[in-house]
Motif scaffolding. Structure first.
Motif, short mmCIF file in Angstrom:
data_model
loop_
_atom_site.label_atom_id
_atom_site.label_comp_id
_atom_site.label_asym_id
_atom_site.label_seq_id
_atom_site.Cartn_x
_atom_site.Cartn_y
_atom_site.Cartn_z
N ARG B 11 0.83 -1.20 0.00
CA ARG B 11 0.00 0.00 0.00
C ARG B 11 0.87 1.26 0.00
N ILE B 12 1.92 1.24 0.79
CA ILE B 12 2.78 2.43 0.87
C ILE B 12 3.50 2.65 -0.47
N ILE B 15 1.07 4.40 -2.69
CA ILE B 15 0.91 5.82 -2.32
C ILE B 15 2.14 6.62 -2.75
N ASP B 273 -10.41 -2.49 -1.92
CA ASP B 273 -9.27 -1.70 -1.43
C ASP B 273 -9.72 -0.26 -1.24
N ASP B 274 -9.13 0.38 -0.23
CA ASP B 274 -9.49 1.78 0.05
C ASP B 274 -9.00 2.71 -1.07
N LEU B 277 -8.74 7.13 1.67
CA LEU B 277 -7.57 7.52 2.47
C LEU B 277 -6.31 7.55 1.60
N ASN B 278 -6.17 6.58 0.71
CA ASN B 278 -5.00 6.55 -0.17
C ASN B 278 -4.87 7.85 -0.97
N SER B 281 -3.80 10.69 1.29
CA SER B 281 -2.40 10.59 1.70
C SER B 281 -1.47 11.03 0.56
#
Lengths: 41, 559
Positions: B11-12, B15, B273-274, B277-278, B281
């Motif tokens: 996920r990171i 992002i 999956d979100d 928020l992603n 961010s």
């Protein structure tokens, strides 16, 4: 630097930094979704 | 046909890749210049309003559109948009995004190659002991710029080293893209983004703490004066529509919305999956780089050594290459070398993370629709970039570069964003759209955004488009009043040179293709337009073939 410029710069840059760190921490602290969660309707 | 086995490793990583897509050279060079030209500190108010009402909604829309299409096996904009709107035209609107990225990546890779060369020049201390004119001369020589065009002769810019650096940069991009998402783009983003922030923090601290530099005969040579100029609010300027348009325009460029890159990255997400928020961010990470780092480097350091008047007159994109090395020279050989590496290194990282994103839509399209391998797609992308980029290099001084930037890097973004927001809110329907945005969300999105996405964002973008379309001379509030007065009394409109209509029809310009048998700048600009048009038509034809193929295969399956 004038007081008004200093206040604006510090407040805007602090706000942006805090919000960026907040959202990044939320991402890092949220547990990943399981496969079953991702196949649910 | 769709390739479903690719995906993001973490996920990171996603992002950072998305933030890398957004963070570009404009964060460090365009934002501070726009701010000082548009009300100083007050610029931040329309900028934030645009971010909240247009930037954030577009981020959510693009992320959720991408995931929606990706779940259905579509990883490029023609069929992502096509999956949301029944009419065939949406596929061609989606094709527009692939075209935009091809156009931008062509000249962007060239700029990126400058940053790579200048990083090497900094490592080898090539600028040491040079005055500002010599530093400027280095760039002109590097880019093969003559300075003025010769009569009765075509001046072709042949930058030998510039070309070598361009091909190396292009090869690096193609190699990384051929490695795929998790092994290529994500790995690069995980290294480049932290380094970019680190280099940025180093230079920003230097910019903020530089203070009075004691330059002779310069009373304003103080970095604090630069910061003061950048952040002093002038609230009277808030009534000026020009400032609002500049701020909204900056939000478009900085977030990389209206390009289709976000859709293509998000297309590799899973169904739940979100995205809420992603998107926040990645979007706020970009804002941090722009407002905290970008605003604290170029302007304060330049004012510190060149003075306020010089900066007011010369502030612009080229300062990065023609001025910064000279400014770093004032700090002694070691710090100058480190600062040069940090500055051009961060620009290179900002550039490459963006160009990788721009390459993804075309590769995804060829993989999905024609069953190409990623390597084959990346190679073809490289060939296309080369064909499109060489005219911008060879005819740099004839304005071919600017022509690409205007149509693909400016106008096209607004047109695509307007189309996609209409598709999402009105054609696909906001009720379904809202479900997509909030599906699997790790944050609660305020309900007011339902209203904003349906009404405010489309109207906001429509106003930006219409005002850019018919912008009157100078574009200030009184100029609009005068323009309407002139329209109603004389039936004419005072077109600004940079309005879309004036640009399209060459208004306020003499249309001459040849002067004494030698092609003019107008000729090269128009040829650039034809090349871009031909590219769009070619991509549209590919979309048409892909559509037919899908139709035939679905009929075969039915029978």
């Amino acid at each position: 630097m004038s007081t008004s410029a200093l206040i604006l710069m510090v407040s805007v840059q602090s706000l942006v930094t805090v919000v960026t760190v907040y959202f990044l921490m939320r991402v890092l602290k949220t547990p990943p979704k399981s496969e079953s969660e991702n196949t649910e309707n | 046909m769709a390739k479903a086995n690719e995906g993001w490793g973490s996920r990171i990583g996603l992002i950072l890749a998305m933030a890398g897509n957004a963070v570009g050279l404009g964060n460090f060079l365009r934002f501070p210049v726009q701010a000082i030209q548009n009300g100083g500190g007050t610029f931040i108010i329309p900028y934030f309003v645009s971010f909240l009402l247009m930037g954030i909604p577009l981020l959510w829309i693009e992320w959720s559109m991408g995931r929606y299409g990706g779940v259905r096996g579509f990883h490029s904009t023609p069929f992502i948009l096509g999956s949301m709107g029944k009419k065939r035209m949406w596929k061609y609107v989606g094709t527009f995004a692939i075209f935009t990225n091809l156009g931008i990546i062509s000249y962007y890779t060239y700029i990126e190659s400058w940053t790579l060369s200048y990083t090497l020049k900094s490592i080898f201390q090539s600028f040491q002991g040079m005055n500002i004119h010599q530093v400027e001369g280095v760039f002109d020589q590097y880019a093969g710029i003559h300075g003025s065009l010769t009569d009765n002769k075509i001046d072709i810019n042949i930058p030998t080293w510039g070309l070598v650096a361009f091909f190396v940069t292009l090869a690096v991009n193609i190699y990384i893209l051929s490695k795929g998402l998790s092994s290529g783009i994500e790995k690069v983003a995980k290294i480049a983004m932290p380094l970019l922030v680190l280099f940025g923090i180093f230079l920003a601290i230097r910019g903020i703490t530089l203070g009075h530099t004691g330059m002779p005969d310069c009373s304003t040579c103080n970095s604090q004066t630069g910061l003061d100029f950048l952040w002093t609010p002038d609230f009277s300027s808030l009534a000026n529509p020009k400032i609002w348009l500049a701020a909204a325009g900056q939000i478009f460029f900085t977030l990389s919305v209206g390009m289709g890159t976000i859709h293509c990255y998000a297309a590799y997400l899973k169904k739940n999956d979100d995205v809420a928020l992603n998107a926040m961010s990645a979007g706020w990470m970009n804002e941090f780089v722009e407002i905290v780092l970008g605003a604290s480097i170029v302007i304060p350091i330049a004012v510190g050594y060149m003075g306020l008047d010089w900066v007011k007159e010369n502030a612009g994109f080229m300062m990065a290459f023609k001025t910064m090395p000279y400014l770093f020279n004032q700090w002694g050989p070691i710090l100058a070398t480190l600062s040069g590496i940090a500055w051009f290194g961060l620009l290179f990282f900002a550039g490459i993370t963006s160009s990788l994103a721009m390459g993804t839509p075309f590769i995804g399209f060829m993989e999905d629709e024609f069953g190409w391998s990623r390597k084959k797609g990346a190679l073809m992308l490289g060939i296309l970039i080369m064909i499109l980029a060489l005219p911008t290099i060879f005819f740099f001084e004839y304005g071919v570069f600017d022509e690409y930037d205007y149509w693909t890097g400016t106008v096209a973004l607004v047109v695509f964003a307007l189309a996609e927001v209409i598709l999402f809110s009105w054609v696909f329907g906001l009720n379904k759209g809202w479900k997509e945005i909030t599906r699997g969300a790790d944050i609660k999105i305020p309900g007011i955004y339902k209203f904003i996405i349906k009404w405010v964002t489309p109207i906001f973008i429509l106003i930006i488009f219409l005002t850019a379309l018919v912008k009157p001379l100078h574009g200030e509030l009184p100029d609009w009043q005068l323009a309407f007065h002139q329209l109603f009394t004389k039936g004419t409109w005072p077109w600004a040179d940079d309005s879309i209509i004036a640009q399209l029809f060459h208004l306020n310009q003499k249309v001459v293709w040849f002067d004494h048998g030698v092609p003019t700048g107008m000729f090269f600009k128009d040829m650039a337009r034809f090349l871009l048009l031909f590219t769009f038509l070619g991509l549209s034809y590919l979309t048409h073939i892909a559509f037919k193929k899908r139709k035939t295969s679905s009929k075969t399956l039915e029978s």
